[in-house]
Write a protein that holds these residues in place. Structure first.
Motif, PDB file in Angstrom:
ATOM      1  N   GLY A   1     -46.997  76.870  -6.753  1.00 44.53           N
ATOM      2  CA  GLY A   1     -48.414  77.060  -6.490  1.00 44.53           C
ATOM      3  C   GLY A   1     -49.239  75.800  -6.576  1.00 44.53           C
ATOM      4  N   SER A   2     -48.642  74.677  -6.939  1.00 43.49           N
ATOM      5  CA  SER A   2     -49.398  73.431  -7.054  1.00 43.49           C
ATOM      6  C   SER A   2     -49.869  72.965  -5.684  1.00 43.49           C
ATOM      7  N   ASP A   3     -50.939  72.175  -5.691  1.00 39.74           N
ATOM      8  CA  ASP A   3     -51.477  71.663  -4.426  1.00 39.74           C
ATOM      9  C   ASP A   3     -50.434  70.837  -3.685  1.00 39.74           C
ATOM     10  N   ALA A   4     -49.663  70.028  -4.428  1.00 37.84           N
ATOM     11  CA  ALA A   4     -48.668  69.169  -3.786  1.00 37.84           C
ATOM     12  C   ALA A   4     -47.596  70.004  -3.085  1.00 37.84           C
ATOM     13  N   CYS A   5     -47.104  71.048  -3.758  1.00 43.22           N
ATOM     14  CA  CYS A   5     -46.062  71.882  -3.161  1.00 43.22           C
ATOM     15  C   CYS A   5     -46.614  72.678  -1.986  1.00 43.22           C
ATOM     16  N   GLN A   6     -47.825  73.171  -2.089  1.00 44.74           N
ATOM     17  CA  GLN A   6     -48.414  73.915  -0.984  1.00 44.74           C
ATOM     18  C   GLN A   6     -48.620  73.022   0.239  1.00 44.74           C
ATOM     19  N   ARG A   7     -49.001  71.760  -0.003  1.00 44.00           N
ATOM     20  CA  ARG A   7     -49.120  70.822   1.122  1.00 44.00           C
ATOM     21  C   ARG A   7     -47.751  70.587   1.746  1.00 44.00           C
ATOM     22  N   ALA A   8     -46.715  70.480   0.904  1.00 41.62           N
ATOM     23  CA  ALA A   8     -45.364  70.267   1.416  1.00 41.62           C
ATOM     24  C   ALA A   8     -44.902  71.467   2.237  1.00 41.62           C
ATOM     25  N   ILE A   9     -45.226  72.675   1.785  1.00 42.95           N
ATOM     26  CA  ILE A   9     -44.865  73.883   2.534  1.00 42.95           C
ATOM     27  C   ILE A   9     -45.530  73.871   3.907  1.00 42.95           C
ATOM     28  N   THR A  10     -46.789  73.495   3.955  1.00 39.35           N
ATOM     29  CA  THR A  10     -47.503  73.421   5.229  1.00 39.35           C
ATOM     30  C   THR A  10     -46.875  72.398   6.156  1.00 39.35           C
ATOM     31  N   LEU A  11     -46.526  71.216   5.607  1.00 43.12           N
ATOM     32  CA  LEU A  11     -45.919  70.169   6.424  1.00 43.12           C
ATOM     33  C   LEU A  11     -44.541  70.578   6.923  1.00 43.12           C
ATOM     34  N   VAL A  12     -43.765  71.233   6.060  1.00 40.79           N
ATOM     35  CA  VAL A  12     -42.444  71.704   6.487  1.00 40.79           C
ATOM     36  C   VAL A  12     -42.584  72.720   7.612  1.00 40.79           C
ATOM     37  N   SER A  13     -43.510  73.656   7.466  1.00 45.22           N
ATOM     38  CA  SER A  13     -43.722  74.662   8.507  1.00 45.22           C
ATOM     39  C   SER A  13     -44.124  74.014   9.828  1.00 45.22           C
ATOM     40  N   ARG A  14     -45.000  73.053   9.746  1.00 51.09           N
ATOM     41  CA  ARG A  14     -45.442  72.367  10.965  1.00 51.09           C
ATOM     42  C   ARG A  14     -44.284  71.624  11.614  1.00 51.09           C
ATOM     43  N   SER A  15     -43.475  70.947  10.798  1.00 51.67           N
ATOM     44  CA  SER A  15     -42.333  70.197  11.336  1.00 51.67           C
ATOM     45  C   SER A  15     -41.299  71.129  11.951  1.00 51.67           C
ATOM     46  N   MET A  16     -41.026  72.247  11.274  1.00 53.78           N
ATOM     47  CA  MET A  16     -40.067  73.217  11.806  1.00 53.78           C
ATOM     48  C   MET A  16     -40.535  73.766  13.150  1.00 53.78           C
ATOM     49  N   ASP A  17     -41.799  74.140  13.243  1.00 56.37           N
ATOM     50  CA  ASP A  17     -42.321  74.687  14.492  1.00 56.37           C
ATOM     51  C   ASP A  17     -42.294  73.646  15.606  1.00 56.37           C
ATOM     52  N   ASP A  18     -42.645  72.411  15.286  1.00 57.03           N
ATOM     53  CA  ASP A  18     -42.605  71.342  16.293  1.00 57.03           C
ATOM     54  C   ASP A  18     -41.187  71.142  16.816  1.00 57.03           C
ATOM     55  N   MET A  19     -40.222  71.195  15.913  1.00 61.38           N
ATOM     56  CA  MET A  19     -38.831  71.023  16.321  1.00 61.38           C
ATOM     57  C   MET A  19     -38.380  72.161  17.232  1.00 61.38           C
ATOM     58  N   LEU A  20     -38.756  73.401  16.905  1.00 56.94           N
ATOM     59  CA  LEU A  20     -38.400  74.536  17.747  1.00 56.94           C
ATOM     60  C   LEU A  20     -39.048  74.416  19.124  1.00 56.94           C
ATOM     61  N   ARG A  21     -40.307  74.015  19.172  1.00 55.41           N
ATOM     62  CA  ARG A  21     -40.978  73.836  20.463  1.00 55.41           C
ATOM     63  C   ARG A  21     -40.275  72.763  21.292  1.00 55.41           C
ATOM     64  N   TRP A  22     -39.857  71.696  20.630  1.00 57.34           N
ATOM     65  CA  TRP A  22     -39.185  70.601  21.329  1.00 57.34           C
ATOM     66  C   TRP A  22     -37.898  71.094  21.978  1.00 57.34           C
ATOM     67  N   PHE A  23     -37.113  71.886  21.263  1.00 53.48           N
ATOM     68  CA  PHE A  23     -35.859  72.386  21.818  1.00 53.48           C
ATOM     69  C   PHE A  23     -36.103  73.411  22.916  1.00 53.48           C
ATOM     70  N   VAL A  24     -37.141  74.216  22.778  1.00 52.16           N
ATOM     71  CA  VAL A  24     -37.483  75.148  23.846  1.00 52.16           C
ATOM     72  C   VAL A  24     -37.827  74.385  25.119  1.00 52.16           C
ATOM     73  N   ALA A  25     -38.688  73.376  24.987  1.00 48.60           N
ATOM     74  CA  ALA A  25     -39.097  72.588  26.151  1.00 48.60           C
ATOM     75  C   ALA A  25     -37.916  71.848  26.753  1.00 48.60           C
ATOM     76  N   LEU A  26     -37.057  71.283  25.914  1.00 52.22           N
ATOM     77  CA  LEU A  26     -35.870  70.580  26.404  1.00 52.22           C
ATOM     78  C   LEU A  26     -34.976  71.534  27.185  1.00 52.22           C
ATOM     79  N   ASN A  27     -34.708  72.699  26.628  1.00 56.97           N
ATOM     80  CA  ASN A  27     -33.780  73.631  27.262  1.00 56.97           C
ATOM     81  C   ASN A  27     -34.316  74.173  28.580  1.00 56.97           C
TER      82      ASN A  27
END
Length: 433
Positions: free
Chosen positions: A314-340
């Motif tokens: 629940g710390s601010d640092a971990c919540q920021r990390a969760i947000t960044l991980v989610s954003r990175s994961m979604d960007d990666m999925l979009r990249w593979f969709v567009a590539l394919n």
């Protein structure tokens, strides 16, 4: 996945020889203040249209412009040059250092910058006596895409024209042939292109308005970097060639991957894709905000997150990390969709990921416009990475729930590492208590 330590360069994440948004070549070289002899030399080397060209959108297939500005920007006192030399310091202590450069050789920016920077680096390597400990590699991108002619009307006096790509690439290859004969610069060179050229739907002069989808040769360039940076022995003059089969589908078996071949690459990338989907479907929503409080008694939470204290989620640092991980994961999925969907060009299609499962129809050229699907079921999760089926979403959940914490993992990183292992095909190996 998420295991590579990346150090921020002192010069910043991105650097360009000329970063002023409205600068011209004339302003960059101080044309109006040059002595008469240097003004005459500039008139000989650069036309009036080239001297007046604004450079915020690249060098418009004029490598000479880029070479001139790169040489003025990469100086002993510049931050970017100090960053490059910093990479050589470890070699002075006996470690092997590998430097890998990637650029096109048929345009302006990459075609001008790559040989200029490479020769400067090779000079420093020789001067420091580090030839045996510093390896310099490069991926030279041959023409692999084309775009429509520029629309009529007002525009820059010099505009990109993809019909000249092959001619420019031939000239560049002849230059590199002479350069390598007289001055060996690279220890390993990878040549990558596409035949036929991949047709892009829209035209852009360059800069921020250019939003090309990811293309297959760019993925191959990444695999070339993986091959070179794996600290294997150089090719020692051998020429290796790869290509696709005669069919119209490009699959994992067609991709060059020296560490186990296409099947190993598929397993590694497949685990990454499944991890991103599983994170998106189940774990991000279970951890974001105050949702973690309702899940802290779950077995997977207690095993993989409680070692550093459950409240840390629940710390601010971990919540920021969760947000960044989610954003990175979604960007990666979009990249593979567009590539394919758009990365192979006419007459070929990619069979790397079941993009119909991951996203809805996509009519834009901008990856950010791809809308990812949600609510994937077990059967859909199993067939994310063709042609074989992998673990289901329930399988990965069970493996994560009853598996052991990854040895050395801490906090959110431990959960992500364990989730990736849970998403691997077959029996999970390597988890330790």
């Amino acid at each position: 996945m998420l295991s590579t330590v990346i150090e921020r360069p002192k010069a910043g994440w991105a650097w360009a020889p000329e970063e002023k948004s409205s600068a011209t070549l004339a302003a960059s070289i101080g044309y109006t203040g040059l002595p008469p002899t240097e003004t005459a030399m500039a008139d000989i080397l650069f036309s009036e249209a080239e001297r007046r060209l604004t450079l915020d959108e690249g060098f418009r297939q004029r490598p000479a412009l880029g070479a001139a500005l790169t040489l003025t920007g990469v100086t002993p006192n510049s931050a970017v040059w100090r960053d490059l030399l910093q990479a050589l310091q470890s070699a002075g202590h006996g470690e092997e250092v590998r430097v890998f450069l990637i650029a096109s050789i048929f345009g302006g920016t990459g075609a001008s910058g790559l040989p200029t920077v490479a020769r400067l680096l090779r000079h420093e390597i020789r001067e420091r006596g580090l030839e045996s400990r510093v390896k310099l590699g490069a991926a030279l991108m041959l023409p692999y895409f084309a775009f429509p002619a520029p629309p009529p009307g007002e525009g820059p006096s010099i505009r990109p024209d993809s019909t000249t790509f092959l001619i420019q690439a031939r000239g560049a290859l002849e230059y590199y042939q002479q350069l390598f004969r007289l001055e060996p610069v690279f220890d390993s060179v990878y040549l990558l292109g596409s035949d036929p050229l991949i047709q892009l739907p829209g035209y852009s002069d360059g800069g921020a308005l250019q939003a090309n989808p990811p293309l297959l040769p760019e993925l191959l360039a990444g695999l070339a970097a993986v091959d070179f940076l794996a600290l294997r022995a150089p090719a020692d003059g051998r020429t290796l060639a790869v290509g696709t089969s005669d069919g119209d589908v490009v699959g994992w078996d067609d991709l060059p991957y020296s560490d186990g071949g296409g099947l190993k690459l598929r397993a590694e990338v497949g685990a990454m894709l499944r991890t991103a989907v599983a994170w998106r479907e189940r774990y991000a929503s279970a951890l974001v905000g105050d949702a973690w409080r309702g899940n802290r008694r779950e077995a997977w939470f207690r095993t993989h997150l409680s070692a550093t204290g459950a409240d840390a989620v629940g710390s601010d640092a971990c919540q920021r990390a969760i947000t960044l991980v989610s954003r990175s994961m979604d960007d990666m999925l979009r990249w593979f969709v567009a590539l394919n969907r758009a990365g192979a060009g006419a007459g070929r299609r990619l069979g790397l990921v079941a993009d119909d499962i991951l996203a809805r129809d996509w009519a834009s050229a901008d990856i950010a416009d791809i809308q990812l699907a949600s609510g994937l079921g077990n059967s859909e999760f199993r067939r994310l990475v063709p042609p074989n089926t992998g673990p289901s979403l329930a399988d990965s959940f069970s493996r994560l729930t009853y598996g052991r914490r990854v040895d050395g993992g801490v906090g959110l990183g431990a959960l992500l590492a364990a989730l990736r292992q849970a998403c691997l095909e077959g029996v999970i190996q390597g988890a330790q208590g």
